[in-house]
Design an enzyme around this catalytic site. Structure first.
Site, mmCIF file in Angstrom:
data_model
loop_
_atom_site.group_PDB
_atom_site.id
_atom_site.type_symbol
_atom_site.label_atom_id
_atom_site.label_comp_id
_atom_site.label_asym_id
_atom_site.label_seq_id
_atom_site.Cartn_x
_atom_site.Cartn_y
_atom_site.Cartn_z
ATOM 1 C CE1 TYR A 101 -10.385 0.974 7.066
ATOM 2 C CE2 TYR A 101 -11.531 1.977 8.772
ATOM 3 C CZ TYR A 101 -10.442 2.135 8.438
ATOM 4 O OH TYR A 101 -8.783 2.404 8.661
ATOM 5 N NE ARG A 120 -7.452 -2.298 -8.746
ATOM 6 C CZ ARG A 120 -9.304 -2.835 -8.539
ATOM 7 N NH1 ARG A 120 -9.810 -1.181 -7.549
ATOM 8 N NH2 ARG A 120 -9.481 -4.261 -8.274
ATOM 9 C CG ASP A 122 -4.427 -7.934 -5.727
ATOM 10 O OD1 ASP A 122 -5.088 -7.961 -4.621
ATOM 11 O OD2 ASP A 122 -5.383 -7.886 -6.481
ATOM 12 N N GLY A 173 -0.362 5.192 -1.477
ATOM 13 C CA GLY A 173 -1.680 5.467 -0.773
ATOM 14 C C GLY A 173 -1.281 6.575 0.513
ATOM 15 C CD GLN A 174 -4.428 10.230 4.134
ATOM 16 O OE1 GLN A 174 -5.351 8.939 4.569
ATOM 17 N NE2 GLN A 174 -4.684 11.237 5.119
ATOM 18 N N GLY A 230 0.801 -1.380 0.322
ATOM 19 C CA GLY A 230 0.001 0.046 -0.318
ATOM 20 C C GLY A 230 0.644 1.537 -0.393
ATOM 21 C CE LYS A 249 -7.946 -1.442 8.738
ATOM 22 N NZ LYS A 249 -6.878 -1.830 8.069
#
Length: 326
Positions: A142, A36, A53, A11-12, A8, A146
């Site tokens: 979500y 992606r 992936d 990502g952020q 990831g 988690k």
């Protein structure tokens, strides 16, 4: 940590964490992995990069063996609001991805960092000073992934000796990477809107109080936890961590100090508002402070100042007259 894989990484959190890890441990020793989203030039040019992936366990194991990885920071996931729109995809990405990471760690002897979230709590959780150990009945897909991830990490530690550690992050604020479908995204979007348009329409109610954290604190917390003496860790996974606590209305007041005339309006999104209402307003992070020395550096005022400064430069508005004191 000698050789690190960050999933990831576009990502952020992952994009900033990968760069911070490269600075701390050496550029060649941190492999950034995306899927992606296209990586930016800094991420591509500063060290090894691969694309795969996380649901593909065979490719993950091959990468870990090829680069002789000993620590995996697993950041790849579908976030809260996006997960509600695509629950099947969220389960596949969030749960199968983590299972593949933990299995690979078991086989290859890797340590694992897993980011949990305030989303792992639910409507039955105490909203104020939410304890480290408390009832967790999340109302979102979500949150369910988690919570399941927290338990799965504990399972792999107790049954297979995998050194899995993790944090329950609050909302995260960053100027570097656009938000990716989270319920707390307003606290990032609002800064860009303030500087470019002078106004922002918020999707949460003005009095929605949530814990937040500036990204440098989040990155620091993850790195400090993974370097901590494992013998001192009682909880290991899913430590509550927080740095500040505010509402959209209170954030707008801070932004007004730097953007005179800034106007905030509200068009409440019922899905994201329901998610926010199910989350704690403030977490008790004393376990993290006691067990491995967690201490945030940024409060709301300092975060607002830095966000305005960095985004103004990024957006080409750094020379504009703007208040910043008092």
């Amino acid at each position: 940590m000698k050789r690190i894989l960050v999933t990831g990484a576009t990502g952020q959190i992952g994009s900033e964490l990968a760069l911070a890890l490269r600075q701390a441990y050496g550029e060649a020793k941190v492999v950034a992995a995306g899927h992606r989203r296209r990586p930016d030039a800094e991420l591509l040019e500063s060290g090894p990069y691969c694309s795969f992936d996380v649901r593909d366990g065979e490719t993950l194991q091959r990468i870990v063996q090829e680069y002789r990885i000993d620590t995996i920071f697993h950041l790849a996931s579908l976030l809260s609001a996006a997960a509600e729109k695509n629950p099947q995809s969220a389960w596949e990405i969030n749960m199968k991805g983590l299972t593949n990471v933990l299995e690979t760690a078991r086989i290859s002897g890797c340590a694992v960092f897993f980011p949990s979230s305030i989303g792992a709590f639910g409507p039955g959780t105490p909203l104020e000073n939410t304890p480290q150990l408390t009832i967790q009945r999340p109302a979102t897909l979500y949150g369910i992934t988690k919570l399941a991830g927290e338990l799965l990490c504990d399972y792999y530690f107790h049954h297979f000796g995998v050194d899995a550690r993790g944090l329950r992050f609050p909302g995260l604020i960053s100027y570097k990477t656009p938000p990716g479908g989270g319920t707390t995204d307003y606290a990032v979007e609002i800064f860009t809107a303030a500087l470019t348009e002078g106004r922002y329409t918020c999707f949460l109610r003005p009095d929605t109080r949530l814990d937040m954290m500036y990204m440098p604190d989040a990155i620091g917390a993850a790195m400090i936890l993974m370097e901590a003496d494992g013998q001192r860790l009682i909880h290991r996974n899913a430590y509550n961590v927080t740095a500040m606590n505010f509402t959209p209305e209170e954030l707008a007041v801070q932004i007004l100090r730097f953007v005179p005339g800034f106007d905030i309006r509200y068009d409440v999104d019922p899905i994201r508002q329901a998610i926010a209402d199910s989350w704690p307003r403030h977490m008790d992070d004393s376990a993290a402070r006691t067990e491995w020395g967690w201490q945030p550096r940024y409060d709301l005022a300092a975060t607002t100042s830095e966000m305005i400064e960095h985004l103004a430069f990024k957006l080409g508005k750094a020379g504009e007259d703007r208040h910043g004191a008092g």
